[in-house]
Design a protein around this motif. Structure first.
Motif, PDB file in Angstrom:
ATOM      1  N   PRO A 111       1.216 -10.104  17.464  1.00 21.19           N
ATOM      2  CA  PRO A 111       2.410 -10.382  16.649  1.00 21.19           C
ATOM      3  C   PRO A 111       2.390  -9.513  15.386  1.00 21.19           C
ATOM      4  O   PRO A 111       1.348  -9.272  14.799  1.00 21.19           O
ATOM      5  CB  PRO A 111       2.278 -11.858  16.291  1.00 21.19           C
ATOM      6  CG  PRO A 111       0.815 -12.139  16.388  1.00 21.19           C
ATOM      7  CD  PRO A 111       0.283 -11.228  17.457  1.00 21.19           C
ATOM      8  N   ARG A 112       3.543  -9.042  15.006  1.00 21.55           N
ATOM      9  CA  ARG A 112       3.652  -8.211  13.810  1.00 21.55           C
ATOM     10  C   ARG A 112       3.809  -9.117  12.595  1.00 21.55           C
ATOM     11  O   ARG A 112       4.563 -10.097  12.642  1.00 21.55           O
ATOM     12  CB  ARG A 112       4.858  -7.273  13.923  1.00 21.55           C
ATOM     13  CG  ARG A 112       4.661  -6.226  14.999  1.00 21.55           C
ATOM     14  CD  ARG A 112       5.766  -5.183  14.934  1.00 21.55           C
ATOM     15  NE  ARG A 112       5.554  -4.157  15.920  1.00 21.55           N
ATOM     16  CZ  ARG A 112       6.066  -4.162  17.129  1.00 21.55           C
ATOM     17  NH1 ARG A 112       6.861  -5.132  17.503  1.00 21.55           N
ATOM     18  NH2 ARG A 112       5.805  -3.183  17.959  1.00 21.55           N
ATOM     19  N   PRO A 113       3.126  -8.801  11.509  1.00 24.93           N
ATOM     20  CA  PRO A 113       3.268  -9.650  10.322  1.00 24.93           C
ATOM     21  C   PRO A 113       4.639  -9.453   9.676  1.00 24.93           C
ATOM     22  O   PRO A 113       5.234  -8.374   9.747  1.00 24.93           O
ATOM     23  CB  PRO A 113       2.161  -9.149   9.397  1.00 24.93           C
ATOM     24  CG  PRO A 113       1.899  -7.756   9.836  1.00 24.93           C
ATOM     25  CD  PRO A 113       2.178  -7.716  11.317  1.00 24.93           C
ATOM     26  N   ASP A 114       5.130 -10.519   9.064  1.00 29.74           N
ATOM     27  CA  ASP A 114       6.402 -10.425   8.358  1.00 29.74           C
ATOM     28  C   ASP A 114       6.189  -9.709   7.031  1.00 29.74           C
ATOM     29  O   ASP A 114       5.233  -9.984   6.306  1.00 29.74           O
ATOM     30  CB  ASP A 114       6.970 -11.823   8.099  1.00 29.74           C
ATOM     31  CG  ASP A 114       7.382 -12.501   9.397  1.00 29.74           C
ATOM     32  OD1 ASP A 114       7.720 -11.777  10.341  1.00 29.74           O
ATOM     33  OD2 ASP A 114       7.361 -13.745   9.434  1.00 29.74           O
ATOM     34  N   LEU A 115       7.067  -8.808   6.737  1.00 31.60           N
ATOM     35  CA  LEU A 115       6.982  -8.077   5.485  1.00 31.60           C
ATOM     36  C   LEU A 115       7.891  -8.727   4.458  1.00 31.60           C
ATOM     37  O   LEU A 115       8.954  -9.260   4.790  1.00 31.60           O
ATOM     38  CB  LEU A 115       7.410  -6.620   5.689  1.00 31.60           C
ATOM     39  CG  LEU A 115       6.548  -5.782   6.621  1.00 31.60           C
ATOM     40  CD1 LEU A 115       7.152  -4.399   6.780  1.00 31.60           C
ATOM     41  CD2 LEU A 115       5.141  -5.680   6.095  1.00 31.60           C
ATOM     42  N   PRO A 116       7.479  -8.698   3.186  1.00 24.71           N
ATOM     43  CA  PRO A 116       8.356  -9.250   2.156  1.00 24.71           C
ATOM     44  C   PRO A 116       9.662  -8.461   2.090  1.00 24.71           C
ATOM     45  O   PRO A 116       9.676  -7.249   2.280  1.00 24.71           O
ATOM     46  CB  PRO A 116       7.558  -9.077   0.862  1.00 24.71           C
ATOM     47  CG  PRO A 116       6.169  -8.738   1.263  1.00 24.71           C
ATOM     48  CD  PRO A 116       6.220  -8.231   2.654  1.00 24.71           C
ATOM     49  N   TRP A 117      10.743  -9.161   1.787  1.00 23.73           N
ATOM     50  CA  TRP A 117      12.053  -8.506   1.781  1.00 23.73           C
ATOM     51  C   TRP A 117      12.175  -7.498   0.659  1.00 23.73           C
ATOM     52  O   TRP A 117      12.959  -6.563   0.741  1.00 23.73           O
ATOM     53  CB  TRP A 117      13.161  -9.547   1.688  1.00 23.73           C
ATOM     54  CG  TRP A 117      13.095 -10.370   0.431  1.00 23.73           C
ATOM     55  CD1 TRP A 117      12.403 -11.519   0.252  1.00 23.73           C
ATOM     56  CD2 TRP A 117      13.707 -10.067  -0.814  1.00 23.73           C
ATOM     57  NE1 TRP A 117      12.548 -11.970  -1.028  1.00 23.73           N
ATOM     58  CE2 TRP A 117      13.348 -11.095  -1.720  1.00 23.73           C
ATOM     59  CE3 TRP A 117      14.522  -9.038  -1.269  1.00 23.73           C
ATOM     60  CZ2 TRP A 117      13.771 -11.114  -3.026  1.00 23.73           C
ATOM     61  CZ3 TRP A 117      14.958  -9.063  -2.579  1.00 23.73           C
ATOM     62  CH2 TRP A 117      14.583 -10.089  -3.447  1.00 23.73           C
ATOM     63  N   ASP A 118      11.395  -7.654  -0.424  1.00 23.08           N
ATOM     64  CA  ASP A 118      11.509  -6.744  -1.561  1.00 23.08           C
ATOM     65  C   ASP A 118      10.371  -5.715  -1.610  1.00 23.08           C
ATOM     66  O   ASP A 118      10.082  -5.155  -2.656  1.00 23.08           O
ATOM     67  CB  ASP A 118      11.540  -7.546  -2.854  1.00 23.08           C
ATOM     68  CG  ASP A 118      10.260  -8.325  -3.095  1.00 23.08           C
ATOM     69  OD1 ASP A 118       9.531  -8.587  -2.111  1.00 23.08           O
ATOM     70  OD2 ASP A 118       9.978  -8.650  -4.260  1.00 23.08           O
ATOM     71  N   LEU A 119       9.748  -5.467  -0.487  1.00 23.62           N
ATOM     72  CA  LEU A 119       8.602  -4.542  -0.453  1.00 23.62           C
ATOM     73  C   LEU A 119       9.006  -3.131  -0.886  1.00 23.62           C
ATOM     74  O   LEU A 119       8.319  -2.500  -1.684  1.00 23.62           O
ATOM     75  CB  LEU A 119       7.995  -4.510   0.948  1.00 23.62           C
ATOM     76  CG  LEU A 119       6.781  -3.597   1.119  1.00 23.62           C
ATOM     77  CD1 LEU A 119       5.634  -4.097   0.267  1.00 23.62           C
ATOM     78  CD2 LEU A 119       6.375  -3.517   2.575  1.00 23.62           C
ATOM     79  N   ALA A 120      10.114  -2.639  -0.405  1.00 29.40           N
ATOM     80  CA  ALA A 120      10.553  -1.283  -0.749  1.00 29.40           C
ATOM     81  C   ALA A 120      10.887  -1.180  -2.238  1.00 29.40           C
ATOM     82  O   ALA A 120      10.528  -0.199  -2.897  1.00 29.40           O
ATOM     83  CB  ALA A 120      11.760  -0.890   0.093  1.00 29.40           C
ATOM     84  N   ALA A 121      11.528  -2.198  -2.779  1.00 28.96           N
ATOM     85  CA  ALA A 121      11.879  -2.182  -4.208  1.00 28.96           C
ATOM     86  C   ALA A 121      10.625  -2.221  -5.070  1.00 28.96           C
ATOM     87  O   ALA A 121      10.528  -1.516  -6.081  1.00 28.96           O
ATOM     88  CB  ALA A 121      12.782  -3.364  -4.534  1.00 28.96           C
ATOM     89  N   ARG A 122       9.651  -3.048  -4.683  1.00 28.79           N
ATOM     90  CA  ARG A 122       8.399  -3.105  -5.448  1.00 28.79           C
ATOM     91  C   ARG A 122       7.641  -1.789  -5.369  1.00 28.79           C
ATOM     92  O   ARG A 122       7.063  -1.331  -6.360  1.00 28.79           O
ATOM     93  CB  ARG A 122       7.524  -4.255  -4.951  1.00 28.79           C
ATOM     94  CG  ARG A 122       8.048  -5.616  -5.369  1.00 28.79           C
ATOM     95  CD  ARG A 122       7.056  -6.706  -5.063  1.00 28.79           C
ATOM     96  NE  ARG A 122       6.910  -6.845  -3.610  1.00 28.79           N
ATOM     97  CZ  ARG A 122       5.900  -7.467  -3.019  1.00 28.79           C
ATOM     98  NH1 ARG A 122       4.948  -8.011  -3.731  1.00 28.79           N
ATOM     99  NH2 ARG A 122       5.856  -7.572  -1.708  1.00 28.79           N
TER     100      ARG A 122
END
Length: 83
Positions: A18-29
């Motif tokens: 299973p692939r881990p869920d990435l935070p929705w604001d990862l790119a912004a951070r």
């Protein structure tokens, strides 16, 4: 043909886990962190240039005042005979 087999094995391994869920604001951070690093790098470079300029100015002023290329005046006088 062995390349295709290895590729298929890797695909099967990736699909099985299973692939881990990435935070929705990862790119912004990540972008904000990159901007902070860039600002910090620019600030350090600016400070280093200012220190270098101050050192060059201080060296120039010292050389103009002290005139290190001129030999120092004699501290002793030759003996005076025949006075």
């Amino acid at each position: 043909m062995s390349w295709d087999r290895k590729e298929d094995e890797v695909r099967q391994l990736l699909d099985a886990q299973p692939r881990p869920d990435l935070p929705w604001d990862l790119a912004a951070r990540a972008a904000a962190r990159g901007h902070r690093a860039l600002r910090r790098r620019r600030a350090v470079h600016l400070v280093l240039w200012i220190v270098l300029l101050a050192a060059v100015c201080a060296g120039t002023v010292w050389a103009a005042v002290a005139e290190p290329w001129v030999p120092p005046p004699r501290t002793t006088t030759p003996p005076l005979d025949g006075w």
